[in-house]
Design a protein around this motif. Structure first.
Motif, PDB file in Angstrom:
ATOM      1  N   SER A  68      -5.997   7.549   0.683  1.00 39.83           N
ATOM      2  CA  SER A  68      -5.172   6.062   1.875  1.00 39.83           C
ATOM      3  C   SER A  68      -5.801   6.171   2.822  1.00 39.83           C
ATOM      4  O   SER A  68      -5.682   5.407   3.583  1.00 39.83           O
ATOM      5  CB  SER A  68      -3.810   6.980   1.666  1.00 39.83           C
TER       6      SER A  68
ATOM      7  N   ALA B 172       1.171   4.034  -3.039  1.00 40.11           N
ATOM      8  CA  ALA B 172       1.325   5.633  -2.548  1.00 40.11           C
ATOM      9  C   ALA B 172       2.209   7.025  -3.223  1.00 40.11           C
ATOM     10  O   ALA B 172       2.013   7.523  -3.561  1.00 40.11           O
ATOM     11  CB  ALA B 172       0.532   5.145  -1.101  1.00 40.11           C
TER      12      ALA B 172
ATOM     13  N   ASN C 116      -9.313   4.290   2.756  1.00 45.67           N
ATOM     14  CA  ASN C 116      -9.106   2.985   2.385  1.00 45.67           C
ATOM     15  C   ASN C 116      -8.095   2.192   3.557  1.00 45.67           C
ATOM     16  O   ASN C 116      -8.447   1.225   3.261  1.00 45.67           O
ATOM     17  CB  ASN C 116      -7.704   3.287   1.152  1.00 45.67           C
TER      18      ASN C 116
ATOM     19  N   GLU D  76       0.536  -1.280   0.183  1.00 44.25           N
ATOM     20  CA  GLU D  76       0.285  -0.452   0.177  1.00 44.25           C
ATOM     21  C   GLU D  76       0.986   1.392   0.045  1.00 44.25           C
ATOM     22  O   GLU D  76       0.390   2.153  -0.567  1.00 44.25           O
ATOM     23  CB  GLU D  76      -0.524   0.073   1.011  1.00 44.25           C
TER      24      GLU D  76
END
Length: 201
Positions: free
Chosen positions: A96, A68, A99, A64
């Motif tokens: 994010s 990003a 998320n 992740e």
């Protein structure tokens, strides 16, 4: 650190199942058995790719972060105007935050036995260093002011995400997207007139 791409469809299935479960229930409540069942693999297959549940969680978190960082680089290297760059960076930060499960992050920080807290802190520090390097490069290219403190920009951008869904601000600005755009303009121009606005040309 570059995240290694999954070696097989089974590894991808484990990563996707783990992400779905961790995001929904956090780290502690999820078992390896549940992940294996959802991924359609045996526990033997799971342990072929991951030492334990914590290793899977670390890989998912790293993925992740790396996604990003790549998005951030693409935004900064684009031909967008500075306000548009900041808008997209803030949108990405907001996405994010929404998320990643708060339970997942809380479990990361509270579970010292598995090394999750140390891992997330190290990964965060590394990603912050990367972001600062990109900001400094932007300064050298004239995208940002030479006297701007990149550390301040990074720090504030981490703190403003709570404002995107603030009831008063969303009402004032016509929704979360309006708040983000106003914040991007504030980052870029302060309270000076926007030189690109028609009335200022």
């Amino acid at each position: 650190m570059i995240v290694v791409k999954p070696e097989s469809k089974k590894e991808v299935a484990i990563l996707e199942a783990g992400r779905e479960f961790f995001w929904k229930y956090g780290f502690r409540k999820v078992t390896v058995d549940e992940i294996c069942k959802a991924a359609g693999v045996s526990k033997m297959t799971f342990y072929r790719y991951f030492k334990d549940k914590a290793a899977l969680a670390k890989t998912i978190f790293d993925n992740e972060v790396e996604k990003a960082i790549e998005q951030f680089r693409q935004i900064m290297q684009s031909d967008l105007t500075v306000p548009e760059k900041m808008k997209h960076i803030l949108l990405m930060k907001s996405a994010s935050v929404n998320n990643i499960s708060s339970d997942f992050i809380n479990d990361f920080y509270s579970d010292n036995g598995s090394g999750l807290k140390a891992h997330i802190e190290q990964k965060t520090a590394t990603s912050w260093g990367t972001i600062l390097d990109v900001y400094r490069q932007a300064q050298l290219q004239g995208v940002f002011r030479k006297d701007m403190k990149p550390e301040l920009l990074l720090y504030i951008s981490q703190k403003v995400t709570d404002l995107f869904n603030d009831p008063y601000l969303t009402s004032l600005c016509g929704g979360p997207a309006g708040v983000i755009m106003e914040m991007a303009r504030l980052f870029t121009y302060g309270i000076s007139p926007d030189p690109s606005a028609p009335e200022n040309q």
